[in-house]
Design a protein around this motif. Sequence first.
Motif, short mmCIF file in Angstrom:
data_model
loop_
_atom_site.label_atom_id
_atom_site.label_comp_id
_atom_site.label_asym_id
_atom_site.label_seq_id
_atom_site.Cartn_x
_atom_site.Cartn_y
_atom_site.Cartn_z
N THR A 122 0.82 -1.21 0.00
CA THR A 122 0.00 0.00 0.00
C THR A 122 0.86 1.26 0.00
N TYR A 123 2.19 1.11 0.04
CA TYR A 123 3.03 2.30 -0.08
C TYR A 123 3.44 2.54 -1.54
N THR A 124 3.98 1.51 -2.21
CA THR A 124 4.43 1.69 -3.60
C THR A 124 3.38 1.21 -4.61
N TYR A 125 2.50 0.30 -4.20
CA TYR A 125 1.56 -0.38 -5.11
C TYR A 125 2.31 -1.04 -6.28
N CYS A 126 3.61 -1.14 -6.13
CA CYS A 126 4.47 -1.79 -7.14
C CYS A 126 4.29 -1.16 -8.54
N LEU A 127 3.96 0.12 -8.58
CA LEU A 127 3.61 0.72 -9.87
C LEU A 127 4.82 0.86 -10.79
N GLY A 128 5.99 1.18 -10.23
CA GLY A 128 7.20 1.25 -11.06
C GLY A 128 7.54 -0.12 -11.61
N GLY A 129 7.45 -1.15 -10.76
CA GLY A 129 7.74 -2.51 -11.19
C GLY A 129 6.77 -2.97 -12.26
N ILE A 130 5.49 -2.61 -12.09
CA ILE A 130 4.48 -2.98 -13.09
C ILE A 130 4.80 -2.30 -14.42
N SER A 131 5.19 -1.03 -14.36
CA SER A 131 5.53 -0.31 -15.60
C SER A 131 6.67 -1.02 -16.31
N PHE A 132 7.70 -1.43 -15.54
CA PHE A 132 8.85 -2.09 -16.15
C PHE A 132 8.45 -3.44 -16.74
N LEU A 133 7.63 -4.18 -16.00
CA LEU A 133 7.16 -5.48 -16.51
C LEU A 133 6.40 -5.29 -17.82
N LEU A 134 5.53 -4.26 -17.86
CA LEU A 134 4.77 -4.01 -19.09
C LEU A 134 5.71 -3.63 -20.22
N PHE A 135 6.76 -2.87 -19.90
CA PHE A 135 7.75 -2.51 -20.94
C PHE A 135 8.41 -3.77 -21.51
N LEU A 136 8.73 -4.72 -20.63
CA LEU A 136 9.34 -5.97 -21.11
C LEU A 136 8.36 -6.75 -21.99
N ILE A 137 7.10 -6.81 -21.56
CA ILE A 137 6.08 -7.52 -22.36
C ILE A 137 5.95 -6.84 -23.72
N LEU A 138 5.94 -5.50 -23.71
CA LEU A 138 5.80 -4.75 -24.97
C LEU A 138 7.00 -4.99 -25.88
N THR A 139 8.18 -5.11 -25.30
CA THR A 139 9.38 -5.36 -26.11
C THR A 139 9.27 -6.72 -26.79
N ILE A 140 8.91 -7.74 -26.00
CA ILE A 140 8.88 -9.10 -26.55
C ILE A 140 7.77 -9.23 -27.59
N THR A 141 6.54 -8.80 -27.23
CA THR A 141 5.45 -8.94 -28.19
C THR A 141 5.68 -8.04 -29.41
N GLY A 142 6.28 -6.87 -29.18
CA GLY A 142 6.55 -5.95 -30.29
C GLY A 142 7.52 -6.54 -31.29
N VAL A 143 8.57 -7.19 -30.78
CA VAL A 143 9.54 -7.82 -31.69
C VAL A 143 8.84 -8.92 -32.49
N LEU B 80 -3.30 -12.93 -30.28
CA LEU B 80 -2.89 -12.89 -28.86
C LEU B 80 -1.75 -11.90 -28.67
N MET B 81 -0.73 -11.99 -29.56
CA MET B 81 0.42 -11.08 -29.43
C MET B 81 -0.01 -9.64 -29.63
N ARG B 82 -0.89 -9.42 -30.61
CA ARG B 82 -1.33 -8.06 -30.89
C ARG B 82 -2.11 -7.48 -29.71
N ASN B 83 -3.00 -8.29 -29.14
CA ASN B 83 -3.78 -7.79 -28.01
C ASN B 83 -2.94 -7.61 -26.77
N LEU B 84 -1.97 -8.53 -26.57
CA LEU B 84 -1.05 -8.34 -25.43
C LEU B 84 -0.34 -7.00 -25.59
N HIS B 85 0.12 -6.72 -26.82
CA HIS B 85 0.85 -5.48 -27.08
C HIS B 85 -0.07 -4.28 -26.83
#
Lengths: 169, 250
Positions: B65-86, B115-120
């Motif tokens: 309830t302090y960080t809500y892991c929002l920075g970590g979530i952003s980074f995880l989404l960036f990794l997902i976007l990189t993989i699906t984007g490639v 699936l890849m497109r919607n994930l992206h």
Amino acid sequence: MAEAATQEIGLFNRREFLRLGFWAATALAAAEIGGAALVFFWPKLKAGAFGGEVNIGTLEEILPQLPMDAVPLYFREARFYLSHVEDGLLALYRKCTHLGCVVPWNYEEDQFHCPCHSSLFNRKGEWQGGPAPRPMDLMGIDIRNGEIWVDTGEISQRTAYVPSQAVPI
Amino acid sequence: MAFLPVPLRDLPREINRRIRNSRAWKSFFRSGYPDNRKDQAQIVIGNVFLHLHPVKVPTNAIRITYTYCLGGISFLLFLILTITGVLLMFYYVPSVERAYNDIQALSTTVAFGQLMRNLHRWAAHGMVLSVFLHMMRVFYTGAYKPPREFNWVIGVTLLFVTFGMSYTGYLLPWDQLGIWAITIGLGFAGYTPFFGEQAKQLIFGALEINQDSLLRFYVLHVIGLPLVAAVLMSVHFWRIRRDGGISTPL
């Protein structure tokens, strides 16, 4: 490397069992992703392109352009020549059986003449000269409802021409 | 079972021992398993990926309830976007003749393409949201205050880079929605004080959205902006450690 001082029961102690379980699950997930990647990257061969069955038209369309013993018709996209001989139709794969050059028809000599090493073939694809070790390879022809289908994915080698290779029309 | 070097019940342990004593394993991991605090800290400092991260994190600072892991979530989404984007790049050509049809083919004929497109797509929407919420969290917890003020600046830059990646990706399907959305952006750029016309031509490569705009947006989307984002993210994470570790609740 610190070994856990645990009681030995069977093949694994608890830590080793859990570690093995972790790696097994990881390997399973990796295999799934690898399999999915294989399916994702597997090319979809476009209908009518080389590698699949190609419809080149109806007999009524083709035969007027290709009377018996005429110059074979070249289908560049599908990579074969359609030849009309006395026993029927032959689909000759354009690749030279010597070293794989594309063999063009030579109008003056009235035969296939490979530009690389002068392998020569006649209308039936039979060897006429040069270093080629066998006649030109054949693709399967299927005539369905008057339409000519050539299976460019099924290329067969032969040692000589026999009349049964031609598809009667 | 005479051909086995050890009894069957000892075989897994023996295989494990041989792998860990092999030259390849030792050259890769160098040191053994870190089973004490000092070795663990040493490994975090010495590892090229982990060294960006603080060796120690206060327990109360990672309270959900302090960080809500929002920075970590952003980074995880960036990794997902990189993989699906490639993966999407294998089936997409940024040309006005092909782009729309390639996207349609991706959605209908390519295995897992939809699936890849919607994930992206959803990861992209999610990343804009999570980066924005992360900024809000940092603001409301006062985590931007000295000595962390420069990391706030990097963070704001990352927010704009995120917007840029989202915006450039919008045009790529080359559908009516994207083309007209980007046309609105073209109008915005025209209102830039003093050099509006020049800004328009520089960003969009043309006076109206066409093939040149598509190519510019594609290159920015797949390499330009992600590269900037990756570099800034590395500095952003590393500065958390340099600025005295993650901020803690009062």
